[in-house]
Design a protein around this motif. Structure first.
Motif, PDB file in Angstrom:
ATOM      1  N   ASP A  99      38.992  35.757 -28.325  1.00 34.84           N
ATOM      2  CA  ASP A  99      38.444  34.459 -28.736  1.00 34.84           C
ATOM      3  C   ASP A  99      39.491  33.664 -29.510  1.00 34.84           C
ATOM      4  O   ASP A  99      40.187  34.210 -30.372  1.00 34.84           O
ATOM      5  N   PRO A 100      39.593  32.360 -29.244  1.00 32.98           N
ATOM      6  CA  PRO A 100      40.538  31.545 -30.016  1.00 32.98           C
ATOM      7  C   PRO A 100      40.127  31.491 -31.491  1.00 32.98           C
ATOM      8  O   PRO A 100      38.944  31.658 -31.827  1.00 32.98           O
ATOM      9  N   ARG A 103      36.739  30.052 -32.891  1.00 33.66           N
ATOM     10  CA  ARG A 103      35.867  29.929 -31.722  1.00 33.66           C
ATOM     11  C   ARG A 103      35.213  31.267 -31.388  1.00 33.66           C
ATOM     12  O   ARG A 103      35.038  31.597 -30.229  1.00 33.66           O
ATOM     13  N   CYS A 106      33.371  32.595 -27.925  1.00 29.35           N
ATOM     14  CA  CYS A 106      33.864  31.929 -26.719  1.00 29.35           C
ATOM     15  C   CYS A 106      33.732  32.858 -25.514  1.00 29.35           C
ATOM     16  O   CYS A 106      33.256  32.437 -24.451  1.00 29.35           O
ATOM     17  N   ASP A 234      37.800  25.067 -23.762  1.00 30.26           N
ATOM     18  CA  ASP A 234      38.100  26.419 -24.234  1.00 30.26           C
ATOM     19  C   ASP A 234      37.738  27.459 -23.172  1.00 30.26           C
ATOM     20  O   ASP A 234      38.469  28.435 -22.972  1.00 30.26           O
TER      21      ASP A 234
END
Length: 507
Positions: A99-100, A103, A106, A234
């Motif tokens: 996951d970023p 985020r 995500c 994303d």
């Protein structure tokens, strides 16, 4: 799908709780003979339980694996011809650890979006039509995400396997990820998270993961803020970056052989080149990095029950003493006659069940003992659980106790592998974590080789008292003064003020 496979799937997807945690706690009635129960720190008398049976044999079919082309995808096939059914899973080495920043969630949203629209035969097909196509094949599309993987799965009759594979491959390779569907998927995820934040046991699990894993990416948990921050771009970036042939496995279990599977799949993946996307960095893995004081009290005033968790670090997936660690966790909390349940439920009637589980990653792991109880018993249950987690270091399991727990641990794996879906899920987990598939065939022998002194040494080495983390979530005022005396250095926080995207739980 039979009930056992259904429950196994829910538990694997993080949607089901152990059976011991689903009832109302603090309401059981026990009859204590001899003038009372054992005191804290004293060994419980042996329960009146029947002797354990012999461990059931673990039947692991031959598993074959090969690459479909020079760089993948990986094809994994376990052939069983007893029923005309095949369980399919398409798995990607990309999960919540990817996951970023900011985020979290995500990967979870991406997994659910895969079935919300895809290009099929050059035409866009919406999610409702995809669901009807799956139903016409006699199955349903399952999706999910964990730390190390995202997956799509389905079980169908053998004659319908080509159509089912074609459907899942289209979802994997050519999802539409429509913005309108993302709003609905996000709303559902936020509703589910809102319910979790009001349930003491589910909230405790989130807090424990956040604080014990600490700043490691394994400790990140979805929050309302992080889910709201995820945009369609994303999802597109994550799909473009991680969904590559060298990071994909097709796992087939049941009425199918390797040659048949190869013939079906090669045309479906033809033309998929590794150069279609830039090489991603490997998902990081780090051991737990506990933060905050050893005892954390979270006030959830409206909860009817209190959740008590005792956590400790566990070893990595390939650690030499991992089998001893699995046995130690099972001795402590692996079933009705395990030490936690004896102390908390059988002898004192403080809960409808106490159990334990372990979570392992490439670089380290986490042990979690858990129970629900009435708020007034929270301090007593916490102290009992801490004592029982430490107990194998002082009192190694007896031969009879070890035999019972060994049978339970081996039998649990045997039941899981007894269904095509359970076998498929386990093979996929091993592949996603980079563990050789031979791990399955060697499990029973490895567990059978663990002796009492191995369990004692593991607990002494990895779970000294200073390594334990205790978490109590519930109406703290109803717990009374005993909870404050549990640990004078405990940190007390209000659930409403928690900041779950911070490893210290507050700004």
């Amino acid at each position: 799908m039979d009930r056992r496979a259904w429950l196994a799937r829910l538990w694997g997807h993080g949607l089901a709780m152990p059976l011991g945690l689903t009832g109302l706690a603090g309401c059981a009635t026990v009859v204590r003979a001899g003038g009372g129960s054992p005191g804290l720190g004293e060994p419980d008398p042996s329960p009146l339980l029947p002797p354990p049976g012999e461990p059931v044999p673990v039947h692991v079919p031959e598993v074959e694996q090969e690459l479909l082309g020079e760089v993948g995808p990986t094809l994994i096939v376990a052939e069983r011809r007893d029923l005309p059914l095949v369980s399919i899973a398409l798995r990607v080495r990309c999960g919540s650890a990817a996951d970023p920043p900011g985020r979290s969630g995500c990967a979870l949203l991406l997994s659910q979006m895969l079935a919300r629209g895809a290009m099929r035969q050059g035409r866009p097909v919406d999610g409702a039509t995809l669901a009807r196509q799956a139903e016409a094949l006699g199955g349903s599309i399952g999706t999910g995400a964990q730390d190390s993987q995202i997956w799509l799965d389905m079980t169908v009759m053998t004659p319908l396997l080509p159509q089912a594979l074609a459907l899942l491959v289209d979802l994997l390779r050519r999802p539409l990820l429509p913005a309108a569907e993302l709003q609905q998927v996000r709303a559902q995820a936020l509703d589910g998270l809102g319910l979790r934040l009001q349930d003491p046991a589910l909230l405790a699990a989130l807090v424990a993961r956040r604080t014990v894993w600490g700043r490691s990416l394994h400790g990140a948990v979805p929050t309302p803020e992080s889910l709201s921050a995820v945009r369609r771009e994303d999802l597109l970036t994550m799909h473009r970056r991680w969904f590559r042939p060298d990071r994909v496995a097709v796992v087939l279990t049941g009425d199918i052989g390797l040659a048949e599977a190869r013939a079906l799949l090669r045309p479906m993946f033809a033309g998929w080149r590794i150069a279609d996307a830039p090489m991603p960095h490997e998902m990081p893995s780090a051991p737990p990095q506990p933060l905050l004081p050893a005892t954390l009290l979270v006030d959830l005033p409206r909860a009817a029950q209190t959740a008590v968790l005792v956590c400790a670090p566990h070893v990595a997936l390939d650690a030499p003493d991992r089998r001893a660690g699995q046995m130690a966790a099972t001795v402590i909390g692996g079933g009705y006659s395990a030490r936690l349940n004896q102390a908390v439920r059988i002898r004192r009637g403080l809960s409808y069940g106490a159990d334990a589980r372990i979570e392992q990653q490439r670089a380290g792991g986490l042990f979690i003992a858990q129970a629900r109880t009435a708020p007034r018993h929270a301090a007593e249950v916490a102290q009992l659980m801490r004592e029982r987690v430490l107990s194998p270091g002082r009192e190694p399991p007896t031969p009879e106790e070890l035999a019972a727990r060994r049978a339970a641990l081996i039998g649990s794996l045997a039941r899981r592998l007894d269904t095509d879906e359970g076998l498929n899920a386990r093979l996929g987990e091993l592949w996603a974590q980079g563990i050789g598939l031979g791990e399955l065939s060697g499990f029973a022998a490895g567990i059978a080789g663990v002796e009492s002194m191995d369990v004692q040494r593991f607990v002494q080495r990895h779970w000294p008292a200073a390594a334990l983390r205790t978490l109590v979530v519930g109406p703290l005022e109803a717990a009374g003064p005993a909870l404050a005396a549990l640990d004078p250095k405990a940190l007390r926080l209000a659930a409403a003020d928690l900041v779950l995207d911070s490893p210290v739980l507050r700004r």
